[in-house]
Design a protein around this motif. Structure first.
Motif, mmCIF file in Angstrom:
data_model
loop_
_atom_site.group_PDB
_atom_site.id
_atom_site.type_symbol
_atom_site.label_atom_id
_atom_site.label_comp_id
_atom_site.label_asym_id
_atom_site.label_seq_id
_atom_site.Cartn_x
_atom_site.Cartn_y
_atom_site.Cartn_z
ATOM 1 N N GLY A 255 35.498 23.873 4.728
ATOM 2 C CA GLY A 255 35.904 22.961 3.684
ATOM 3 C C GLY A 255 36.906 21.930 4.166
ATOM 4 O O GLY A 255 37.824 22.246 4.936
ATOM 5 N N ALA A 256 36.747 20.689 3.727
ATOM 6 C CA ALA A 256 37.676 19.614 4.097
ATOM 7 C C ALA A 256 37.427 18.412 3.198
ATOM 8 O O ALA A 256 36.329 18.234 2.664
ATOM 9 C CB ALA A 256 37.496 19.213 5.561
ATOM 10 N N THR A 257 38.459 17.595 3.019
ATOM 11 C CA THR A 257 38.291 16.352 2.277
ATOM 12 C C THR A 257 37.556 15.337 3.147
ATOM 13 O O THR A 257 37.358 15.549 4.346
ATOM 14 C CB THR A 257 39.648 15.771 1.877
ATOM 15 O OG1 THR A 257 40.406 15.516 3.081
ATOM 16 C CG2 THR A 257 40.420 16.732 0.993
ATOM 17 N N ARG A 258 37.175 14.203 2.555
ATOM 18 C CA ARG A 258 36.428 13.187 3.290
ATOM 19 C C ARG A 258 37.224 12.625 4.462
ATOM 20 O O ARG A 258 36.648 12.238 5.493
ATOM 21 C CB ARG A 258 36.027 12.047 2.342
ATOM 22 C CG ARG A 258 34.915 11.166 2.908
ATOM 23 C CD ARG A 258 34.435 10.178 1.865
ATOM 24 N NE ARG A 258 35.399 9.077 1.694
ATOM 25 C CZ ARG A 258 35.369 8.228 0.676
ATOM 26 N NH1 ARG A 258 34.464 8.389 -0.293
ATOM 27 N NH2 ARG A 258 36.256 7.251 0.579
ATOM 28 N N ASP A 259 38.550 12.596 4.316
ATOM 29 C CA ASP A 259 39.370 12.091 5.413
ATOM 30 C C ASP A 259 39.931 13.200 6.290
ATOM 31 O O ASP A 259 40.861 12.979 7.069
ATOM 32 C CB ASP A 259 40.494 11.194 4.888
ATOM 33 C CG ASP A 259 41.282 11.827 3.755
ATOM 34 O OD1 ASP A 259 40.844 12.868 3.230
ATOM 35 O OD2 ASP A 259 42.334 11.283 3.384
ATOM 36 N N VAL A 263 40.638 22.320 3.705
ATOM 37 C CA VAL A 263 40.827 23.089 2.475
ATOM 38 C C VAL A 263 39.970 24.341 2.638
ATOM 39 O O VAL A 263 38.739 24.277 2.536
ATOM 40 C CB VAL A 263 40.385 22.312 1.222
ATOM 41 C CG1 VAL A 263 40.612 23.159 -0.031
ATOM 42 C CG2 VAL A 263 41.121 20.986 1.116
ATOM 43 N N GLN A 264 40.604 25.460 2.933
ATOM 44 C CA GLN A 264 39.841 26.683 3.165
ATOM 45 C C GLN A 264 39.080 27.093 1.905
ATOM 46 O O GLN A 264 39.651 27.158 0.815
ATOM 47 C CB GLN A 264 40.763 27.826 3.575
ATOM 48 C CG GLN A 264 41.071 27.878 5.060
ATOM 49 C CD GLN A 264 41.652 29.229 5.456
ATOM 50 O OE1 GLN A 264 42.501 29.784 4.772
ATOM 51 N NE2 GLN A 264 41.205 29.754 6.584
ATOM 52 N N LEU A 265 37.794 27.383 2.070
ATOM 53 C CA LEU A 265 36.955 27.839 0.965
ATOM 54 C C LEU A 265 36.625 29.310 1.191
ATOM 55 O O LEU A 265 35.905 29.665 2.140
ATOM 56 C CB LEU A 265 35.683 27.000 0.886
ATOM 57 C CG LEU A 265 35.922 25.495 0.677
ATOM 58 C CD1 LEU A 265 34.605 24.755 0.584
ATOM 59 C CD2 LEU A 265 36.769 25.243 -0.569
ATOM 60 N N LEU A 266 37.170 30.154 0.334
ATOM 61 C CA LEU A 266 37.141 31.598 0.501
ATOM 62 C C LEU A 266 36.412 32.262 -0.661
ATOM 63 O O LEU A 266 36.080 31.621 -1.658
ATOM 64 C CB LEU A 266 38.575 32.131 0.598
ATOM 65 C CG LEU A 266 39.485 31.405 1.598
ATOM 66 C CD1 LEU A 266 40.945 31.806 1.396
ATOM 67 C CD2 LEU A 266 39.041 31.706 3.026
ATOM 68 N N LYS A 478 54.328 25.982 3.732
ATOM 69 C CA LYS A 478 53.697 27.295 3.635
ATOM 70 C C LYS A 478 52.463 27.198 2.741
ATOM 71 O O LYS A 478 52.425 26.411 1.791
ATOM 72 C CB LYS A 478 54.676 28.332 3.081
ATOM 73 C CG LYS A 478 55.811 28.654 4.052
ATOM 74 C CD LYS A 478 56.684 29.793 3.542
ATOM 75 C CE LYS A 478 57.767 30.149 4.567
ATOM 76 N NZ LYS A 478 58.624 31.277 4.117
ATOM 77 N N PRO A 479 51.422 27.999 3.044
ATOM 78 C CA PRO A 479 50.166 27.903 2.284
ATOM 79 C C PRO A 479 50.324 28.322 0.824
ATOM 80 O O PRO A 479 51.029 29.287 0.516
ATOM 81 C CB PRO A 479 49.230 28.881 3.018
ATOM 82 C CG PRO A 479 49.860 29.110 4.356
ATOM 83 C CD PRO A 479 51.342 28.975 4.152
ATOM 84 N N VAL A 480 49.641 27.597 -0.048
ATOM 85 C CA VAL A 480 49.561 27.933 -1.470
ATOM 86 C C VAL A 480 48.089 27.874 -1.862
ATOM 87 O O VAL A 480 47.480 26.802 -1.844
ATOM 88 C CB VAL A 480 50.380 26.958 -2.341
ATOM 89 C CG1 VAL A 480 50.182 27.283 -3.830
ATOM 90 C CG2 VAL A 480 51.859 27.015 -1.977
ATOM 91 N N GLY A 481 47.521 29.022 -2.185
ATOM 92 C CA GLY A 481 46.109 29.089 -2.545
ATOM 93 C C GLY A 481 45.920 29.325 -4.033
ATOM 94 O O GLY A 481 46.873 29.576 -4.775
ATOM 95 N N SER A 503 44.019 26.349 -0.163
ATOM 96 C CA SER A 503 42.810 27.169 -0.087
ATOM 97 C C SER A 503 42.334 27.494 -1.493
ATOM 98 O O SER A 503 43.130 27.594 -2.432
ATOM 99 C CB SER A 503 43.047 28.466 0.700
ATOM 100 O OG SER A 503 43.930 29.324 0.004
ATOM 101 N N LEU A 504 41.014 27.645 -1.623
ATOM 102 C CA LEU A 504 40.391 27.950 -2.902
ATOM 103 C C LEU A 504 39.500 29.170 -2.710
ATOM 104 O O LEU A 504 38.639 29.174 -1.822
ATOM 105 C CB LEU A 504 39.553 26.771 -3.386
ATOM 106 C CG LEU A 504 40.297 25.442 -3.586
ATOM 107 C CD1 LEU A 504 39.302 24.299 -3.783
ATOM 108 C CD2 LEU A 504 41.240 25.534 -4.781
ATOM 109 N N SER A 505 39.693 30.200 -3.540
ATOM 110 C CA SER A 505 38.898 31.420 -3.427
ATOM 111 C C SER A 505 38.123 31.630 -4.717
ATOM 112 O O SER A 505 38.682 31.517 -5.808
ATOM 113 C CB SER A 505 39.801 32.617 -3.132
ATOM 114 O OG SER A 505 39.036 33.752 -2.761
ATOM 115 N N MET A 506 36.846 31.983 -4.599
ATOM 116 C CA MET A 506 35.949 31.963 -5.767
ATOM 117 C C MET A 506 34.798 32.928 -5.553
ATOM 118 O O MET A 506 34.679 33.577 -4.496
ATOM 119 C CB MET A 506 35.415 30.540 -5.951
ATOM 120 C CG MET A 506 34.525 30.064 -4.803
ATOM 121 S SD MET A 506 34.425 28.266 -4.624
ATOM 122 C CE MET A 506 36.026 27.874 -3.903
#
Length: 560
Positions: A255-259, A263-266, A478-481, A503-506
């Motif tokens: 996962g990543a933005t266009r630029d 963005v970790q996709l978990l 620091k990471p915030v998911g 990061s986004l977990s789903m």
């Protein structure tokens, strides 16, 4: 009634984003105890008959659990244990010996237990549908009637007043185009299982029972609507949506933005077997391992060795990918058979999550020790229900002493969001549980379907707390998911990225659409979308303001 030919719109609460068109088929209603059921002439024989019926139902549910997978298997196994509960059997026997007929005794005993479950709230309230499913199957056997269910002969939208996991397991899932219920909620077991299976689902659809069986209906989970006798252009649009979403699954890059901002996709999982499915869905790892599944139906606390084996299986399945393990999120609303606790008037605000260390410190410590035996740089641990920096410090100390290198906490209490920077100084990361955060922020039980509007993912007050937490993470690098329901909505995912979530977990099925939406926007665009949502005072207006700034090709591709 003959099938409807008029196009009508029925509103409900959508689960996921899927859509489908098919005839509606209603689940057969459960038989009820006769209003005038006589007292048994032979109470001993009546007691034996009810015990045998409970035993048969338990065995049938366990057999279905053995052939199922994931959440469905877990819930079926728990329901099988519920059917074998000795206290429930004792209550039924008492009522029979007091003169109630067998079916009446079962119905009354289950009603009493259901009332207790609803009063407890949380996990137990979610189990009422399962408990009622046990009742229906036992009563059917006692009356010599058919159990509730549905034998499908064609691809159909399955409709019911409510649908239990046992009902779902009995269906030919290859013929289930969608699921629609009049009751239930978006976080209930049926909704969760539908999400796991990738089946479009709507709950709380008023007027559903007035639709004649066989009527062709369109189910649009993303819009929260059921449309009877859908016009040809709508069916064509649904077909195009299905094709587009299938095509999105071909993108398996991180996962990543266009630029280029990562963005970790978990994925969220409940068992080691779910980790295998997460890898197959091209998740970059696991952002939430709900470990309470290992505890809730055990008669005694699982040993350190047994827990270590489960965690090791998950680590091996992920092959070095990130694994975030949430320590036991149980308490008065998720009672443990081996840990009796005093009654609490408000379980949602009671001894749950990390607060168990106040009364059962050895339970939490054993779990941390088990995690420590398999911990490497890919294994992260986090505690639920943290409210203060002191609690975060206490958990971090315990986890690090157990040999866990990366330690964090859940932010699901507003106090934690407001003091996120102080909490982040004690730990390595935080993860927002937006379901509970919304519940506590809006003072609304998330199982109360009639209050679903207050728990809308777009409530600006909840988004403010997410922003506050993300900003604290940015300041401290620091990471915030996010591992709550918000992460699975591709439009909301853009807002979360714009707020600074890393990061986004789903559920695995949500990954392709979220990956596509994020990849089509720059960080600056995501920030503008987030600000637009935060500028509004109402949830609906917040969503519309965000949607207005989304790239047109994303809106079209995802049917937003």
């Amino acid at each position: 009634m003959s099938a409807l030919t008029e196009s009508l719109i029925l509103d409900g609460v959508g689960v996921g984003r899927g859509c489908a068109v098919a005839p509606v088929a209603f689940v057969r209603l459960a038989p009820e105890a006769p209003a005038d059921e006589p007292s048994p002439a032979d109470p001993d024989a009546a007691v034996a008959a009810t015990q045998e019926a409970f035993s048969q139902v338990s065995a049938s549910l366990q057999a279905r659990a053995d052939s199922a997978e994931g959440n469905l298997a877990e819930v079926l196994q728990a329901t099988a244990l519920m059917a074998g509960d000795a206290s429930l059997h004792a209550d039924v026997e008492k009522r029979i010996r007091e003169g109630a007929g067998p079916a009446t005794a079962v119905t009354a005993a289950v009603a009493a237990f259901a009332a207790m479950f609803e009063a407890a709230g949380g996990y137990l309230a979610e189990r009422v549908t399962d408990l009622n499913s046990v009742r229906d199957r036992v009563v059917a056997r006692l009356l010599g009637a058919e159990e509730p269910g549905l034998a499908l002969t064609e691809r159909s939208i399955v409709a019911a007043l409510d649908l239990s996991p046992a009902d779902t397991a009995a269906l030919d899932l290859d013929l289930v185009a969608g699921i629609v219920t009049e009751l239930g909620g978006p976080t209930g077991h049926t909704a969760i299982i539908a999400g796991q299976l990738g089946i479009p689902c709507l709950v709380r659809v008023a007027g559903l029972s007035d639709v004649p069986a066989g009527t062709e209906v369109a189910v649009d989970a993303a819009a929260g609507r059921v449309i009877t006798a859908p016009p040809a252009d709508l069916k064509e649009e649904f077909a195009r949506r299905a094709e587009r979403e299938a095509a999105l699954a071909g993108d398996t890059e991180p996962g990543a933005t266009r630029d280029g901002r990562a963005v970790q996709l978990l994925a969220n999982i409940g068992t080691p077997a779910d980790a295998v499915r997460a890898v197959a869905a091209h998740a970059e790892g696991v952002g939430l391992f709900r470990t309470e599944v290992l505890f809730l139906d055990a008669t005694e606390a699982p040993s350190e060795e047994a827990q270590s084996a489960a965690y090791r299986d998950a680590v091996e399945a992920l092959g070095g990918r990130k694994l975030v393990v949430r320590t036991l999120d149980a308490g008065a609303d998720k009672p443990l058979a081996f840990a009796t606790q005093p009654d609490e008037e408000n379980p949602a605000l009671g001894v749950r999550g990390f607060r168990l260390t106040r009364i059962l410190p050895e339970l939490v410590q054993t779990q941390l020790d088990a995690l420590g035996t398999v911990a490497d740089e890919s294994v992260w641990a986090m505690a639920p229900m943290i409210a203060t920096p002191a609690e975060a410090r206490d958990f971090a100390s315990r986890a690090r002493e157990a040999g866990i290198g990366t330690v964090g906490v859940m932010v699901e209490v507003p106090a934690a969001a407001l003091r996120a920077e102080a909490i982040l100084r004690e730990v390595d990361f935080v993860s927002l549980g937006t379901n509970d955060l919304a519940q506590y922020t809006m003072a609304t039980d998330r199982l109360r379907g009639e209050l679903a509007d207050l728990l809308d993912l777009w409530q600006p007050a909840v988004l403010e707390l997410v922003r506050s937490t993300a900003q604290a993470g940015r300041r401290l690098d620091k990471p915030v998911g996010v591992c709550g329901e918000s992460a699975s909505d591709p439009l909301m995912a853009l807002v979360l990225v714009g707020l600074g979530i890393t990061s986004l977990s789903m559920s695995p099925g949500a990954l392709p659409a979220v990956r596509f939406a994020v990849r089509q926007h720059t960080v600056a665009q995501c920030e503008a979308i987030a600000l637009a949502a935060l500028s509004q005072d109402e949830a609906g207006a917040a969503r519309e303001a965000a949607l207005a700034l989304v790239n047109a090709d994303v809106r079209d591709a995802l049917g937003l």
